[in-house]
Design an enzyme around this catalytic site. Structure first.
Site, mmCIF file in Angstrom:
data_model
loop_
_atom_site.group_PDB
_atom_site.id
_atom_site.type_symbol
_atom_site.label_atom_id
_atom_site.label_comp_id
_atom_site.label_asym_id
_atom_site.label_seq_id
_atom_site.Cartn_x
_atom_site.Cartn_y
_atom_site.Cartn_z
ATOM 1 N N TYR A 56 -34.109 -9.081 25.097
ATOM 2 C CA TYR A 56 -33.250 -8.645 26.209
ATOM 3 C C TYR A 56 -34.041 -8.713 27.512
ATOM 4 O O TYR A 56 -35.161 -8.209 27.581
ATOM 5 C CB TYR A 56 -32.771 -7.207 25.986
ATOM 6 N N GLU A 58 -32.480 -8.201 31.008
ATOM 7 C CA GLU A 58 -31.609 -7.980 32.175
ATOM 8 C C GLU A 58 -32.430 -7.915 33.457
ATOM 9 O O GLU A 58 -33.505 -7.294 33.486
ATOM 10 C CB GLU A 58 -30.854 -6.655 32.055
ATOM 11 N N ASP A 203 -17.991 -27.762 42.161
ATOM 12 C CA ASP A 203 -18.248 -27.623 40.726
ATOM 13 C C ASP A 203 -18.541 -29.027 40.223
ATOM 14 O O ASP A 203 -17.632 -29.840 40.064
ATOM 15 C CB ASP A 203 -17.005 -27.028 40.053
ATOM 16 N N THR A 230 -22.260 -26.996 34.788
ATOM 17 C CA THR A 230 -22.752 -26.761 33.436
ATOM 18 C C THR A 230 -24.015 -27.591 33.262
ATOM 19 O O THR A 230 -24.317 -28.466 34.084
ATOM 20 C CB THR A 230 -21.722 -27.183 32.379
ATOM 21 N N LYS A 233 -23.433 -31.540 30.056
ATOM 22 C CA LYS A 233 -22.627 -32.769 30.092
ATOM 23 C C LYS A 233 -23.562 -33.940 30.426
ATOM 24 O O LYS A 233 -24.451 -34.218 29.635
ATOM 25 C CB LYS A 233 -21.465 -32.595 31.079
ATOM 26 N N ARG A 239 -25.844 -25.971 26.123
ATOM 27 C CA ARG A 239 -24.647 -25.400 26.756
ATOM 28 C C ARG A 239 -25.099 -24.302 27.712
ATOM 29 O O ARG A 239 -25.887 -23.424 27.332
ATOM 30 C CB ARG A 239 -23.714 -24.804 25.705
HETATM 31 N N1 DSN Z 1 -14.070 -28.648 28.657
HETATM 32 C C1 DSN Z 1 -14.761 -29.362 29.708
HETATM 33 C C2 DSN Z 1 -14.340 -30.780 29.789
HETATM 34 O O1 DSN Z 1 -14.142 -31.355 28.744
HETATM 35 O O2 DSN Z 1 -14.205 -31.339 30.868
HETATM 36 C C3 DSN Z 1 -14.674 -28.716 31.013
HETATM 37 O O3 DSN Z 1 -14.897 -27.370 30.902
#
Ligand code: DSN
Length: 426
Positions: A56, A58, A203, A230, A233, A239
């Site tokens: 933990y 925080e 974003d 994120t 990707k 993730r």
């Molecule tokens: N689920 C993602 C996507 O496939 O674009 C976005 O959050």
């Protein structure tokens, strides 16, 4: 058991071990075209599976609530520093658990309940967290949607966006997408926001890897106030999420919004894995990978265009393509997804702008090239994959076509195994 990392799990919990092993095989033998998915390195998975999951932490480095933080502090500082260098950002919060909490924290940092936000219509390529009525942000803030010009050009209608901003006087203009095959014009967004005195937030979840490789423009360089992303990707990490800004005043409120505003203890194993992925992304080989993602997407789009397949916007400028399966093949998005699944090709159904079909069975399919590029596939393979998709969707009744494609997909995947490492050992 194909997955050699499950020695203890397979003895203790064979049900879960079998399911993970099945997923391991599915990923190895099938072609992954969901544009938001990718494969992480073995080093990233080792960090994810590490003892850091027990801790933990925080707070932030040097300012934690619990003791025993000498190693977690080192990990988080490294993650922050590497992300700062990668994105050219002065301040980075590496704690968001994923994209939705990152966006929620960014909204909390910039807005008061009831404030107006302009975000892109989900049906035109936006994202659920950009104001869909079923989400928590939409219950707290007043989202107004903008969209694309028309069915054919599928470009964001920047003039209409400006008119909307002048009319609605938003506190925040949000740029970003989950299904939009064009470059975003950051400068246009910024000019419009400046005209009405709104914050700018990008974003960049889908294109973060392309941005750090210099293949797509960086909204921070265009003066955006906040960028969220994120990490899993095109950026090819675990993730997770990130919030970046060049403004010290905003960085302070972002940190408070992430913790304690939105989240509790950060997932330190995940932050370590992010740091590992950031180091990989700093390597020159990452730039080659990012350039190849776009080249592969273009190669696929050229085949579709030559074969008369309708794509939203006529093609792609980034890593993803939206095919209007209904218009091109007389097959809805859901059926197209299922047919291709049966042929070993994974992608997702998706609405196309001005879609007349329902969201659960829209007209389109969305596909992208990050994962196949990570496997080392190039234009030749991308063109072949596009031909397979066309063959399957032109013969929806013919199981033999799908069986043949499935065998060919498996043979191709055997030639391009998922790599364990992306950069040389030090
Ligand atoms: N689920 C993602 C996507 O496939 O674009 C976005 O959050």
């Amino acid at each position: 058991m194909d997955n050699v990392c499950l020695a203890f799990l397979s003895q203790q919990d064979p049900d879960i071990a079998d399911a993970i092993d099945g997923e391991h095989r599915r990923q190895a033998e099938g072609l992954e075209l969901i544009p938001s998915e990718n494969y992480v390195s073995r080093a990233v998975r080792e960090a994810l599976a590490s003892e850091l999951t027990n801790k933990y932490s925080e707070g932030y480095p040097g300012k934690r609530y619990y003791g025993g933080q000498e190693f977690t502090d080192a990990v988080e500082r490294l993650a922050i520093e590497r992300a700062r260098q990668l994105f050219g950002a002065r301040f980075v919060n590496v704690q968001p658990l994923s994209g939705a909490p990152a966006n929620l924290a960014a909204y909390m940092a910039l807005l008061e309940p009831g404030d107006t936000v302009l975000g892109m219509n989900l049906a035109h390529g936006g994202h659920l967290t950009h104001g869909h009525p079923l989400t928590l942000p939409a219950k707290i803030y007043r989202f107004v949607n903008y969209g694309v010009t028309d069915r054919d050009s599928a470009e964001i209608d920047y003039d209409a966006l400006r008119d909307l901003a002048l009319r609605e006087r938003p506190k925040l203009i949000l740029a970003g997408f989950s299904a939009y095959p064009k470059h975003l014009q950051w400068k246009r967004f910024k000019e419009i926001a400046d005209e009405v005195g709104a914050y700018t937030m990008a974003d960049v979840a889908h294109i973060a890897g392309l941005i750090v490789a210099g293949v797509e423009e960086n909204p921070l360089a265009a003066g955006f106030d906040v960028v969220t992303t994120t990490t899993h990707k095109t950026l090819r990490g675990p993730r997770g999420g990130l919030i970046l800004t060049n403004r010290e005043d905003i960085a302070a409120v972002v940190d408070k919004a992430v913790f304690p505003g939105v989240q509790g203890g950060p997932h330190m194993n995940n932050i370590a894995a992010k740091a590992v992925a950031f180091l990989e992304a700093q390597h020159p080989m990452f730039r080659d990978y990012a350039r190849q993602i776009v080249a592969n997407a273009r190669a696929m789009a050229e085949v579709f265009a030559a074969e008369g397949v309708r794509m939203v916007g006529g093609g792609t400028e980034n890593h993803l393509i939206l095919v209007d399966a209904m218009t091109s093949f007389g097959v809805g998005g859901k059926e197209a997804q299922d047919l291709l699944d049966d042929a070993g090709i994974t992608l997702n159904k998706n609405a196309v702008p001005f879609d007349e079909r329902k969201p659960m069975d829209p007209s389109g399919i969305r596909l992208g090239t990050p994962a196949m590029t990570t496997r080392g596939m190039r234009e030749k393979e991308a063109r072949q994959v596009a031909q397979w998709i066309i063959a399957v969707l032109r013969a929806p009744q013919d199981a033999q076509v799908r069986k043949k494609v499935r065998e060919e997909v498996r043979a191709l995947c055997a030639q391009f195994p998922i790599p364990e490492r992306f950069v040389p050992a030090v």
